[in-house]
Write an enzyme that holds these catalytic residues in place. Structure first.
Site, PDB file in Angstrom:
ATOM      1  N   LYS A  51      43.284  37.189  37.605  1.00  0.00           N
ATOM      2  CA  LYS A  51      42.197  38.154  37.825  1.00  0.00           C
ATOM      3  C   LYS A  51      41.326  38.241  36.578  1.00  0.00           C
ATOM      4  O   LYS A  51      40.090  38.236  36.667  1.00  0.00           O
ATOM      5  CB  LYS A  51      42.772  39.528  38.208  1.00  0.00           C
ATOM      6  CG  LYS A  51      43.292  39.557  39.634  1.00  0.00           C
ATOM      7  CD  LYS A  51      44.144  40.765  39.960  1.00  0.00           C
ATOM      8  CE  LYS A  51      44.759  40.563  41.358  1.00  0.00           C
ATOM      9  NZ  LYS A  51      45.757  41.564  41.710  1.00  0.00           N
ATOM     10  N   GLN A  95      48.248  46.786  39.376  1.00  0.00           N
ATOM     11  CA  GLN A  95      48.966  45.674  39.991  1.00  0.00           C
ATOM     12  C   GLN A  95      50.261  46.184  40.641  1.00  0.00           C
ATOM     13  O   GLN A  95      51.067  46.843  40.002  1.00  0.00           O
ATOM     14  CB  GLN A  95      49.282  44.606  38.924  1.00  0.00           C
ATOM     15  CG  GLN A  95      49.938  43.360  39.476  1.00  0.00           C
ATOM     16  CD  GLN A  95      49.029  42.583  40.426  1.00  0.00           C
ATOM     17  OE1 GLN A  95      47.843  42.392  40.187  1.00  0.00           O
ATOM     18  NE2 GLN A  95      49.591  42.141  41.545  1.00  0.00           N
ATOM     19  N   ASP A 118      40.457  47.724  44.752  1.00  0.00           N
ATOM     20  CA  ASP A 118      41.441  47.168  45.692  1.00  0.00           C
ATOM     21  C   ASP A 118      41.283  47.803  47.080  1.00  0.00           C
ATOM     22  O   ASP A 118      41.840  47.316  48.057  1.00  0.00           O
ATOM     23  CB  ASP A 118      42.868  47.439  45.192  1.00  0.00           C
ATOM     24  CG  ASP A 118      43.587  46.171  44.770  1.00  0.00           C
ATOM     25  OD1 ASP A 118      43.115  45.082  45.124  1.00  0.00           O
ATOM     26  OD2 ASP A 118      44.628  46.286  44.098  1.00  0.00           O
TER      27      ASP A 118
END
Ligand code: NAP
Length: 278
Positions: A51, A95, A118
């Site tokens: 990422k 994460q 997200d």
């Protein structure tokens, strides 16, 4: 037709890179993503590295906050609060999975929905549900983009999604519905699964079992999208679809690797740019 997720993803990242430069010219700062990782899970470490690297490639600023696995809920909440209040941070991504002693739901709820790249915050999930999304969840959004750029329109088609997870199956069904597909969602309690999947014009599979979808489960000419990331009997990366057997039956199919996988981070970049623009 093999749907080349790597090529489509590269094309979109080039577009984002150009948009990023225009953004910097107009605003004088770069879109910035902060990724938070707690603990040393090796797979998570790889995802986080990828990422950060992708951000760099398109010209975004990125920061990785690495916290030890003993981090307490209070410490993590304090970090999220700090990032929420930092005007130099546009996107925040925690994460997953978090270590078991941490309350994941509470952490996701704590992220400012305007920085929730997200799209896992219940506010953004709700906005997707009512058809007014700000951020789209990355993996299903990646699937929609693969379809769109391959000239496949779900409108009026029978769409079958296998899997009903909050991160893939359910939002996938909502996006196909929003695109006017007629959507059926299957799961582990679905009876006679093959009869349902055989009706699909567009079959999206997110189960997490290697080569689970066999040739007999696919209608000739169907579009088959494989979200799975599994290991075969030799430990090689493969998908939920038996690609070798299904490829000749499907009119279009995504391979694993090189299909949906590269699109997920690309959609994260798109969300980060959107967050910065907002
Ligand atoms: P998950 O949370 O484990 O969900 C799996 C779903 O499959 C569940 O809804 C489950 O049904 C269903 N299922 C399990 N066995 C089944 C069966 N025999 N018949 C029908 N349905 C069955 O997994 P996930 O997070 O959605 O991920 C799915 C796969 O996608 C994994 O391989 C994962 O690695 C991959 N993935 C890839 C990306 C990417 O970027 N490419 C991103 C996310 C995930 P129940 O609800 O009834 O248990």
């Amino acid at each position: 037709m093999k749907i080349d997720g790597k090529a489509i993803s590269a094309q979109i990242r080039a577009e984002i890179g150009r948009d990023c430069e225009a953004f910097v010219k107009a605003n004088g700062f770069r879109p910035a993503l902060t990724v938070v990782i707690v603990g040393e899970d090796p797979a998570s470490q790889v995802y986080v590295r990828n990422k950060a690297k992708a951000c760099e490639e398109v010209g975004f600023a990125s920061e990785v906050c690495r916290l030890p696995k003993e981090t307490t809920q209070e410490e993590l909440v304090a970090l999220i609060d700090r990032l929420n209040g930092d005007p130099g941070v546009h996107g925040i991504l925690v994460q997953l999975p978090l270590p078991k002693h941490l309350n994941e739901t509470e952490i996701l709820l704590r992220i400012n929905p305007n920085k929730d790249v997200d799209a896992f915050h219940p506010y953004n999930v709700g906005k997707l549900m009512i058809g007014n999304p700000t951020f789209l969840p990355c993996t299903p959004a990646g699937v929609m983009e693969l379809l769109r750029r391959s000239g496949i329109d779900p409108a009026g088609k029978r769409c079958v999604v296998v899997g009903r997870s909050n991160i893939v199956g359910k939002p996938m069904a909502l996006l196909l519905l929003a695109a006017n597909g007629t959507v059926t969602v299957c799961h582990s309690r679905t009876k006679n699964l093959a009869a349902v999947t055989r009706e699909a014009d567009i079959l999206v599979v997110a189960v997490g079992r290697a080569k689970f979808i066999t040739a007999e489960m696919v209608k000739p000419g169907a579009v088959v999208i494989d979200v799975g990331m599994d290991r075969d009997e030799n430990g090689k990366l493969c998908g939920d679809v038996d690609f070798a057997a299904v490829e000749s039956i499907a009119s279009a199919i995504t391979p694993v690797p090189g299909g949906v996988g590269p699109m997920t981070i690309t959609m994260l970049l798109q969300n980060t740019l959107k967050a910065a623009e907002r």
